[in-house]
Design a protein around this motif. Structure first.
Motif, short mmCIF file in Angstrom:
data_model
loop_
_atom_site.label_atom_id
_atom_site.label_comp_id
_atom_site.label_asym_id
_atom_site.label_seq_id
_atom_site.Cartn_x
_atom_site.Cartn_y
_atom_site.Cartn_z
N ARG A 7 0.84 -1.20 0.00
CA ARG A 7 0.00 0.00 0.00
C ARG A 7 0.88 1.26 0.00
O ARG A 7 0.66 2.18 -0.78
CB ARG A 7 -0.94 0.01 1.20
N GLU A 11 0.86 3.96 -3.10
CA GLU A 11 0.41 5.34 -2.92
C GLU A 11 1.54 6.33 -3.17
O GLU A 11 1.32 7.41 -3.71
CB GLU A 11 -0.19 5.50 -1.54
N ARG A 24 -7.06 10.90 -7.99
CA ARG A 24 -8.34 10.27 -7.62
C ARG A 24 -8.73 9.15 -8.57
O ARG A 24 -9.60 8.36 -8.28
CB ARG A 24 -9.44 11.32 -7.59
N LYS A 25 -8.09 9.11 -9.74
CA LYS A 25 -8.40 8.07 -10.73
C LYS A 25 -7.80 6.72 -10.34
O LYS A 25 -8.11 5.72 -10.95
CB LYS A 25 -7.87 8.49 -12.10
N GLY A 27 -6.57 3.79 -7.32
CA GLY A 27 -6.94 3.23 -6.02
C GLY A 27 -5.99 2.11 -5.66
O GLY A 27 -5.20 1.64 -6.49
#
Length: 168
Positions: A7, A11, A24-25, A27
């Protein structure tokens, strides 16, 4: 498309490679099929007469540390620090004499008063910080999640002037 990574790594890659408006596109999926573990082995030489005792003592100590929750706590701390590095802020009273306040919805006058010493993680920097601001009349506000105090966990819009970046 999928990329297998932790993660924190995923990120970080998204944050470094894409502008704020495109992030935001993306995940991060928590899927067992996309995760793996890495084994670590300790070797105790058979030439030592106490090798089996050392192994059993090590296993007991490790089980005790895991049972205490310390291993899970360390993992969570490492993930949290990697994810939010450079986004932890202290909220300070503005020099204008206005109270320290946060707004549940942007553009709405409703607000909550925040106690002194409030800290937060910035979820979305204002356009003034990332160079995308278009309306000079619009108050510059960033979206934060409080990480301490009675409102811990609340997500609010706050004026940029009350943000002070911690550490780095």
């Amino acid at each position: 498309d999928y990329l297998a990574a932790s993660r924190a790594v995923g990120e970080s890659l998204i944050d470094r490679a894409f502008p704020m408006e495109d992030r935001r596109k993306f995940g991060v999926l928590d899927r067992p099929a996309l995760t793996w573990s890495m084994g670590v082995h300790f070797l105790f030489p058979r030439s030592r007469p106490d090798a089996n005792d050392l192994k059993q003592a090590f296993d007991r100590a490790l089980a005790g540390i895991e049972a205490s929750g310390r291993v899970a706590e360390l993992r969570q701390t490492i993930e949290w620090q990697g994810r939010w590095k450079g986004r932890v802020v202290s909220l300070h009273e503005p020099g204008t004499g206005a109270p320290l306040a946060g707004h549940p919805r942007r553009g709405v006058a409703d607000f909550v008063l925040l106690p002194r010493g409030s800290r937060a993680v910035v979820l979305e920097w204002s356009g003034y910080f990332v160079g995308t601001a278009t309306d000079p009349e619009e108050p510059s506000m960033s979206y934060v999640q409080l990480i301490n105090g009675p409102l811990r966990g609340e997500r609010l819009w706050v004026r940029d002037e009350i943000l002070e970046l911690e550490g780095e």
